[in-house]
Design a protein around this motif. Structure first.
Motif, PDB file in Angstrom:
ATOM      1  N   GLN A  37      31.385  60.339  37.946  1.00 41.25           N
ATOM      2  CA  GLN A  37      30.621  59.137  37.599  1.00 41.25           C
ATOM      3  C   GLN A  37      30.789  58.687  36.151  1.00 41.25           C
ATOM      4  O   GLN A  37      30.775  57.496  35.861  1.00 41.25           O
ATOM      5  N   ASN A  38      30.918  59.624  35.221  1.00 44.54           N
ATOM      6  CA  ASN A  38      30.770  59.299  33.802  1.00 44.54           C
ATOM      7  C   ASN A  38      32.072  59.038  33.063  1.00 44.54           C
ATOM      8  O   ASN A  38      32.061  58.403  32.008  1.00 44.54           O
ATOM      9  N   VAL A  89      50.525  49.430  26.796  1.00 42.71           N
ATOM     10  CA  VAL A  89      49.189  49.641  27.350  1.00 42.71           C
ATOM     11  C   VAL A  89      48.709  48.382  28.071  1.00 42.71           C
ATOM     12  O   VAL A  89      48.932  47.258  27.601  1.00 42.71           O
ATOM     13  N   ILE A  90      48.054  48.587  29.220  1.00 47.58           N
ATOM     14  CA  ILE A  90      47.219  47.559  29.834  1.00 47.58           C
ATOM     15  C   ILE A  90      45.801  48.114  29.848  1.00 47.58           C
ATOM     16  O   ILE A  90      45.575  49.230  30.324  1.00 47.58           O
ATOM     17  N   LEU A  91      44.856  47.361  29.335  1.00 45.10           N
ATOM     18  CA  LEU A  91      43.503  47.867  29.100  1.00 45.10           C
ATOM     19  C   LEU A  91      42.472  46.905  29.686  1.00 45.10           C
ATOM     20  O   LEU A  91      42.526  45.700  29.425  1.00 45.10           O
ATOM     21  N   TRP A  92      41.548  47.459  30.464  1.00 44.72           N
ATOM     22  CA  TRP A  92      40.412  46.675  30.963  1.00 44.72           C
ATOM     23  C   TRP A  92      39.244  46.864  30.010  1.00 44.72           C
ATOM     24  O   TRP A  92      38.754  47.982  29.826  1.00 44.72           O
ATOM     25  N   LYS A  97      35.174  41.829  30.284  1.00 44.74           N
ATOM     26  CA  LYS A  97      35.689  41.792  31.654  1.00 44.74           C
ATOM     27  C   LYS A  97      37.058  41.111  31.696  1.00 44.74           C
ATOM     28  O   LYS A  97      37.313  40.201  32.488  1.00 44.74           O
ATOM     29  N   LYS A  98      37.945  41.606  30.817  1.00 43.49           N
ATOM     30  CA  LYS A  98      39.261  41.007  30.672  1.00 43.49           C
ATOM     31  C   LYS A  98      40.317  42.091  30.475  1.00 43.49           C
ATOM     32  O   LYS A  98      40.044  43.142  29.884  1.00 43.49           O
ATOM     33  N   LEU A  99      41.523  41.816  30.971  1.00 40.71           N
ATOM     34  CA  LEU A  99      42.661  42.701  30.743  1.00 40.71           C
ATOM     35  C   LEU A  99      43.378  42.308  29.460  1.00 40.71           C
ATOM     36  O   LEU A  99      43.571  41.126  29.172  1.00 40.71           O
ATOM     37  N   HIS A 100      43.778  43.304  28.684  1.00 38.04           N
ATOM     38  CA  HIS A 100      44.564  43.107  27.472  1.00 38.04           C
ATOM     39  C   HIS A 100      45.865  43.903  27.595  1.00 38.04           C
ATOM     40  O   HIS A 100      45.876  45.005  28.156  1.00 38.04           O
ATOM     41  N   GLY A 382      32.831  51.510  31.670  1.00 37.59           N
ATOM     42  CA  GLY A 382      33.706  50.755  32.552  1.00 37.59           C
ATOM     43  C   GLY A 382      35.050  50.400  31.956  1.00 37.59           C
ATOM     44  O   GLY A 382      35.864  49.728  32.607  1.00 37.59           O
ATOM     45  N   ASN A 383      35.331  50.823  30.714  1.00 43.00           N
ATOM     46  CA  ASN A 383      36.649  50.597  30.130  1.00 43.00           C
ATOM     47  C   ASN A 383      37.681  51.473  30.843  1.00 43.00           C
ATOM     48  O   ASN A 383      37.415  52.641  31.143  1.00 43.00           O
ATOM     49  N   MET A 384      38.864  50.919  31.091  1.00 47.11           N
ATOM     50  CA  MET A 384      39.939  51.671  31.727  1.00 47.11           C
ATOM     51  C   MET A 384      41.242  51.388  30.985  1.00 47.11           C
ATOM     52  O   MET A 384      41.533  50.236  30.640  1.00 47.11           O
ATOM     53  N   VAL A 385      42.025  52.443  30.746  1.00 48.02           N
ATOM     54  CA  VAL A 385      43.253  52.322  29.961  1.00 48.02           C
ATOM     55  C   VAL A 385      44.430  52.833  30.770  1.00 48.02           C
ATOM     56  O   VAL A 385      44.428  53.974  31.256  1.00 48.02           O
TER      57      VAL A 385
END
Length: 562
Positions: A37-38, A89-92, A97-100, A382-385
């Motif tokens: 979860q974390n 890198v693609i990062l959420w 709430k945007k992809l970079h 909720g950040n994802m890399v």
């Protein structure tokens, strides 16, 4: 006698498919997904995964964890990455709430010209030695990510890798294997500083033996204290430039000092309701998007995974996309790469019409146009890399600056030395790149952060993972463990033409019925060793509000969460 009988029984069980004892999921899966979860970290080394988790538990975010894990991998898996290389890198970003997208690849030396190679009668840039060395972009990439999204101090982020470099760690099985192959080869070629950096007490460490790199520990300390300028403008830069010049190369202090990463917008196609994202060139990510656009025109609900039809259509789509890759993909500051057209529905429809029931050879489309590591992290916010980093050709160029603890990349090898091509060598230009991160969103929400290592295989690996999840309903561990195939022999961005219709290399899990069927369609079929990449993934399960992680069995890696 008993041992012989047991071996025969074990072999008989494998042949009958009885060696798979799992009671749930696909028989080829090596384990269940990791669910937490974390936060989640998935890397190609278990200790690097634990470093990333520790950073998350200390209050760091996914960006901090990714940098910490990458620094650890640069120490523990120098056969695949390091600060002598580049990263993408693609990062959420959960907040916006945007992809970079970040392109942290380096450029060719400004004082090295195409005329130099022509005067020396080079037909390609040598893989090893100083001429293939371009500016290493990884460290600047760390600080770009950290400056925009990081939370913990860089000292805290790099401390775990510094401690491991100083105190040592045991080599894992696969990394130990490649480490010994590479270091022995470089020593036989008498390349400088190899023994001083990678040999411990007169021998190359093997699996289970302790490796230390105090030079790299000191380099990391300097970077943590002095920031990116310590690498690109300080003593480290002076050492790198002086070393390369001493050995006949061209990379200069000015090349290093002027380096800058670039924030870019990821590009996407919609595949059966899912948006699949890649970075635009100078990488090869859009080859996966081109393949998916072509393959979306076929109904895979009626085509079995691993069947002749599946592999045939996939291979033909790959060949079409890779011919375009050879012609068009290059540094977009030097070439007008027609990205929108290449990944458009209209262009895919035209290319799909060329596919027949037999293996074919293709040309690039006509358009009007001017060893690696992968890791992924996610946090409770909720950040994802999606993060990929490499030196190319395993450890890199063989050029190890004195007492710095790392090898410089040889990405410059991937330039074309023929005039008039998009990827033709020019001073200050970024070479064609094989390393690509990937991301999938669904209904404008994050869905899957993933990547597959392995040179030219990477777009094929991305496409296989997307199809495994979306077309064949596999979970993300099954999608990575599923048998793979790799087509080789299409035209290359370095100028080499296609080798007929090429060869499809298949893993042992692909049934002979499929092999026989491919041969009947005039495909050449072979078997490869270790050429099918390595995969990590994290999926956001929006229904249950949990992360699902995966790391495949072809590498030493691990996914873990809390």
């Amino acid at each position: 006698m008993k041992t012989h009988a047991f071996t025969l029984l074990a072999l008989f069980s494998v042949l009958l498919g009885l060696a798979q004892d799992r009671v749930t999921g696909e028989l080829f899966a090596t384990r269940s997904e990791i669910i937490a979860q974390n936060g989640m970290v998935a890397t190609s080394h278990p200790l690097a995964t634990q470093v990333g988790l520790d950073i998350l538990k200390k209050g760091g975010n996914a960006i901090d964890a990714a940098i910490a894990a990458n620094a650890t991998l640069g120490l523990m898996e120098p056969t695949g990455c390091g600060i002598g290389g580049d990263l993408f890198v693609i990062l959420w970003d959960a907040k916006t709430k945007k992809l970079h997208g970040l392109n942290a690849s380096g450029r060719s030396p400004k004082s090295l010209s195409l005329e130099y190679f022509e005067e020396k009668d080079f037909t390609k840039i040598p893989a090893y030695g100083p001429l293939s060395v371009s500016v290493p972009g990884a460290v600047d990439g760390w600080f770009e990510l950290h400056g925009k999204f990081g939370s913990l101090p860089m000292q805290d982020i790099l401390n775990p890798a510094i401690n491991y470099a100083e105190n040592g760690f045991p080599l894992t099985e696969l990394i130990g294997h490649y480490f010994n192959l590479s270091v022995n080869r470089f020593m036989a070629s008498e390349l400088p500083n190899i023994r001083d950096t990678y040999v411990i007490d007169g021998k190359i460490p093997k699996e289970g033996e302790i490796f230390k790199n105090p030079y790299l520990a000191n380099t990391y300390r300097n970077i943590a204290k002095g920031g990116r300028d310590a690498f690109y403008k300080g003593e480290i830069a002076k050492t790198i430039a002086g070393f390369i010049k001493e050995h006949g190369g061209f990379l200069s202090k000015e090349d290093l000092a002027s380096h800058k990463s670039e924030w870019v917008d990821p590009v996407s196609v919609n595949y059966r309701g899912y948006d699949v994202w890649e970075l635009p060139p100078n990488g090869q990510g859009i080859a996966a998007l081109q393949m998916l656009q072509i393959l979306e025109g076929y109904d895979f609900s009626n085509i079995e995974f691993g069947s002749t039809e599946h592999l045939h259509l996939f291979t033909e789509a790959k060949k079409l996309a890779f011919e375009d890759r050879a012609k068009y993909y290059a540094d977009m500051h030097f070439a007008n790469v027609p990205v929108d057209e290449l990944i458009s529905d209209e262009y895919a429809n035209k290319r799909r019409e060329l596919i027949t029931e037999r293996a074919s050879k293709y040309d690039a489309g006509e358009i009007s146009a001017g060893e690696t590591i992968y890791l992924t992290t996610a946090d409770k916010e909720g950040n994802m890399v999606s993060f990929i980093q490499s030196n190319y050709r395993g450890m890199g160029s063989g050029m190890v600056p004195p007492k710095l603890g790392f090898m410089l990349q040889n990405r410059g090898e991937l330039f074309n030395l023929k005039r008039g091509f998009f990827n033709t060598y020019e001073p200050g230009k970024r070479p064609f790149h094989t390393i690509i991160p990937a991301f999938i969103t669904k209904d404008n929400k994050p869905f899957l952060s993933f990547g597959v290592m392995g040179g030219d295989f990477q777009p094929q690996g991305h496409t296989q993972i997307v199809m495994n999840v979306i077309d064949f309903g596999m979970n993300i561990q099954e999608a990575g463990d599923a048998p793979r195939w790799d087509h080789a022999g299409t035209s290359k961005p370095t100028g080499e033409p296609a080798e007929g219709t090429g060869t499809v290399h298949v893993e042992s899990g692909i049934p002979y019925e499929t092999v026989r069927g491919l041969m009947s369609k005039r495909h050449k079929v072979g078997f490869g060793l270790g050429g099918y990449g390595g995969y990590q993934a994290i999926l956001w399960d929006d229904e249950n509000k949990v992360y699902r992680g995966a790391s495949e069995s072809r590498k030493d890696g691990q996914a873990a969460g809390f």
